[in-house]
Motif scaffolding. Structure first.
Motif, PDB file in Angstrom:
ATOM      1  N   ARG A 164      12.118  34.262  -1.394  1.00 59.83           N
ATOM      2  CA  ARG A 164      13.335  34.472  -2.194  1.00 59.83           C
ATOM      3  C   ARG A 164      12.995  34.862  -3.627  1.00 59.83           C
ATOM      4  NH1 ARG A 164      15.685  31.661  -6.844  1.00 59.83           N
ATOM      5  NH2 ARG A 164      17.959  31.663  -6.643  1.00 59.83           N
ATOM      6  N   ASN A 165      11.990  34.199  -4.249  1.00 62.43           N
ATOM      7  CA  ASN A 165      11.652  34.470  -5.643  1.00 62.43           C
ATOM      8  C   ASN A 165      11.050  35.860  -5.839  1.00 62.43           C
ATOM      9  OD1 ASN A 165      12.551  31.948  -6.264  1.00 62.43           O
ATOM     10  ND2 ASN A 165      10.527  31.003  -6.443  1.00 62.43           N
ATOM     11  N   LEU A 215      14.434  38.395  -5.336  1.00 64.68           N
ATOM     12  CA  LEU A 215      15.643  38.318  -6.159  1.00 64.68           C
ATOM     13  C   LEU A 215      15.602  39.232  -7.379  1.00 64.68           C
ATOM     14  CD1 LEU A 215      18.395  37.082  -6.579  1.00 64.68           C
ATOM     15  CD2 LEU A 215      17.319  35.140  -7.736  1.00 64.68           C
ATOM     16  N   CYS A 217      21.203  35.539  -1.956  1.00 66.99           N
ATOM     17  CA  CYS A 217      19.853  35.205  -2.424  1.00 66.99           C
ATOM     18  C   CYS A 217      19.889  34.221  -3.596  1.00 66.99           C
ATOM     19  CB  CYS A 217      19.111  36.472  -2.831  1.00 66.99           C
ATOM     20  SG  CYS A 217      18.631  37.491  -1.414  1.00 66.99           S
ATOM     21  N   LEU A 257      20.543  30.516  -2.476  1.00 68.84           N
ATOM     22  CA  LEU A 257      19.534  29.814  -1.669  1.00 68.84           C
ATOM     23  C   LEU A 257      18.549  29.055  -2.560  1.00 68.84           C
ATOM     24  CD1 LEU A 257      18.868  32.617   0.973  1.00 68.84           C
ATOM     25  CD2 LEU A 257      20.091  30.461   1.347  1.00 68.84           C
ATOM     26  N   GLU A 273      15.250  27.788  -4.519  1.00 70.95           N
ATOM     27  CA  GLU A 273      14.296  28.638  -5.238  1.00 70.95           C
ATOM     28  C   GLU A 273      13.059  29.001  -4.418  1.00 70.95           C
ATOM     29  OE1 GLU A 273      13.006  27.778  -9.128  1.00 70.95           O
ATOM     30  OE2 GLU A 273      15.013  27.628  -9.958  1.00 70.95           O
ATOM     31  N   CYS A 314      12.438  29.038  -1.189  1.00 74.86           N
ATOM     32  CA  CYS A 314      12.611  29.271   0.246  1.00 74.86           C
ATOM     33  C   CYS A 314      12.140  30.669   0.653  1.00 74.86           C
ATOM     34  CB  CYS A 314      14.076  29.096   0.637  1.00 74.86           C
ATOM     35  SG  CYS A 314      15.142  30.427   0.031  1.00 74.86           S
ATOM     36  N   ASP A 315      11.959  30.870   1.952  1.00 76.32           N
ATOM     37  CA  ASP A 315      11.719  32.191   2.526  1.00 76.32           C
ATOM     38  C   ASP A 315      13.003  32.674   3.187  1.00 76.32           C
ATOM     39  OD1 ASP A 315       9.062  32.269   1.773  1.00 76.32           O
ATOM     40  OD2 ASP A 315       8.373  31.265   3.606  1.00 76.32           O
ATOM     41  N   ILE A 316      13.208  33.977   3.166  1.00 75.43           N
ATOM     42  CA  ILE A 316      14.420  34.561   3.760  1.00 75.43           C
ATOM     43  C   ILE A 316      14.009  35.502   4.879  1.00 75.43           C
ATOM     44  CG2 ILE A 316      16.569  35.800   3.294  1.00 75.43           C
ATOM     45  CD1 ILE A 316      16.202  35.193   0.342  1.00 75.43           C
ATOM     46  N   SER A 369      17.878  31.513   6.293  1.00 76.88           N
ATOM     47  CA  SER A 369      16.966  30.709   5.469  1.00 76.88           C
ATOM     48  C   SER A 369      17.266  29.253   5.728  1.00 76.88           C
ATOM     49  CB  SER A 369      17.143  31.026   3.981  1.00 76.88           C
ATOM     50  OG  SER A 369      16.231  30.277   3.210  1.00 76.88           O
TER      51      SER A 369
END
Length: 370
Positions: A7-8, A11, A82, A85, A87, A89-91, A104
Motif C-alpha cells: 500500500r505504501n 499510494l 488505498c 487501508l 499503512e 498492508c499489501d493490496i 487487503s
C-alpha cells in the motif's frame, strides 16, 4: 491481470496520477485511470485531455498465469480505498469479467471497469527541443512565477506560463495584466536554440506537484503542441496554449530614478500588519516614501486605519504610491535574501521589485489609485 503491491509503495504515485483526473467529465472514461501491467511494472495513466500523467511502479508479486493486462478503473474510488487501508498492508488486485477486485486483509472491493480502448492519449509527436535539468531548478522557476498567472481571463494566453528557451537560458514569465513575474536559469543548449511556448495553468500546477518530491534529474521535451517532462517514475505531458504571449520586455520599467532598499522580512511583516484593516474589496495600501523611511498606510470604509513605519535606504524626493498589498506580499514571500530592492519613477509608474543582491527573478507591479 493479477498482482499484489504494498500500500505504501502504491499510494504516492496513485495520488499524483489521480490528481490530474477531473471529478466531473462528459466522457465517463476520463474519470478512470488506465492501469497497464507488463513485466512486473504497473503503469497508471490519468488525463483530462489537456494534461496527462503516467506513473510507473514495480509490483511486489505477479500471478504467472495473468502477468500482463490493462483496464480502466475509477480513479477517486481507488485512491480512497488505498488511503482507507492500514499503512503497512499489501493490496491484491485481480481483474476478470469487466470488474476489478481489490483485496487487503479482510476487506474486499469490487469496482466497475471500462474498456481500455476507449481511454484517450495525448498525441505523441516528436519534440523540437530537449534538455535535462534538476527538479530543484525547474521547481524554482515555477514557484517564483506561478502566482502571477491569470485565472479565467478572456485573454486565454494569460491563463498560463511562458517558457522561453534559448541556447544560454530557460526563462519563465507569468502575468495577469496587473503584475508580472519572471525567473531565469542558465542552460547550456545547442547554438541557435530558440523556442517560446505557453504551458496552461493546470499543466503548471500539476508539474509543480510532480517535481516537489522528485530527486533525480528530469528530461524536458518541447514540441510544437506539447511539453513533456520525464522523471524516473513519471511521464508528464501537457498540451500547449495556442496563442501569442505579450512582449514582456516592454513592461519592464526603463531607467527608473527612484530606488528603495529595505529589509525584506521586516517589510513583509509591516505590510501584513497594515493589510489587516485594508479595504476587503481592493486590498489597497499606500506607501509614503521620505528620505530614510517608508510609511505604510491602510484604511477601509468603516473608518479604520493602520500606519506602520520602517527604516529604508531611500534618498529621493518624497513620494506616495498605492498598491494591492497582496501583490507585494506574494513577491516578498518567494524572494530570498535579506534585502529587497524597489525601483520606480513616480506615483503612476510601474514598479520593479528584485533581490538587492544578484538574483534570477524580476517582478513588476502596476500601482493603484487610492
Amino acid at each position: 491481470m493479477k498482482f499484489s503491491i504494498a500500500r505504501n509503495k502504491l499510494l504516492g504515485p496513485l495520488s499524483l496520477v489521480g490528481g490530474v483526473v477531473e471529478r466531473r467529465h462528459t466522457l465517463p472514461v476520463l474519470s478512470n485511470l488506465l492501469m497497464v501491467l507488463d513485466q512486473g511494472m504497473l503503469s497508471m495513466t490519468g488525463t483530462d485531455l489537456e494534461v496527462e500523467l503516467v506513473g510507473r511502479v514495480p509490483v511486489d508479486s505477479v500471478d504467472a498465469a495473468s502477468d500482463t493486462g490493462e483496464l480502466t478503473a475509477p480513479a477517486r474510488k481507488l485512491i480512497d480505498i488505498c488511503r482507507s487501508l492500514p499503512e503497512d498492508c499489501d493490496i491484491e488486485f485481480s481483474a476478470a469479467g469487466g470488474k476489478l477486485e481489490v483485496r487487503s486483509g479482510r476487506s474486499r472491493f469490487t469496482l466497475a471497469t471500462l474498456p481500455p480502448a476507449d481511454f484517450p492519449n495525448i498525441e505523441d509527436s516528436i519534440g523540437t527541443h530537449q534538455f535535462r535539468t534538476t527538479p530543484e531548478q525547474l521547481g524554482r522557476l515555477i514557484e517564483r512565477t506561478a502566482f502571477s498567472m491569470a485565472q479565467q481571463d478572456v485573454r486565454y494566453y494569460l491563463n498560463g506560463m511562458l517558457w522561453e528557451l534559448s541556447e544560454s537560458h530557460l526563462r519563465v514569465v507569468a502575468t495577469d495584466g496587473h503584475r508580472l513575474a519572471m525567473c531565469t536559469t542558465s542552460l547550456d543548449l545547442e547554438e541557435g536554440t530558440e523556442a517560446r511556448v505557453i504551458l496552461p495553468r493546470k499543466g503548471v500546477q500539476e508539474l509543480a506537484r510532480l517535481l516537489r518530491d522528485e530527486q533525480n534529474e528530469v528530461a524536458v521535451v518541447l514540441g510544437a503542441n506539447h511539453l513533456r517532462v520525464t522523471t524516473e517514475g513519471f511521464t508528464f505531458t501537457s498540451k500547449l496554449v495556442d496563442g501569442r504571449f505579450p512582449d514582456y520586455e516592454k513592461v519592464l520599467p526603463r531607467a527608473p530614478d527612484k530606488i528603495v532598499q529595505g529589509p525584506r522580512d521586516e517589510l513583509r511583516q509591516a505590510l501584513s500588519r497594515a493589510a489587516i484593516v485594508s479595504n476587503e474589496k481592493f486590498h489597497g495600501v499606500v506607501l509614503q516614501l521620505a528620505e530614510g523611511s517608508m510609511k505604510i498606510l491602510a484604511n477601509n470604509p468603516e473608518q479604520e486605519e493602520a500606519e506602520v513605519e520602517l527604516s529604508v535606504d531611500y534618498e529621493g524626493d518624497a513620494l506616495e504610491i498605492g498598491f494591492n498589498v497582496d501583490y507585494l506580499l506574494d513577491v516578498l514571500s518567494v524572494l530570498s535574501g535579506e534585502t529587497v530592492k524597489m525601483s520606480l519613477s513616480d506615483a503612476n509608474s510601474r514598479t520593479l521589485l528584485e533581490e538587492a543582491e544578484d538574483g534570477d527573478s524580476l517582478y513588476v507591479i502596476m500601482p493603484m489609485r487610492l
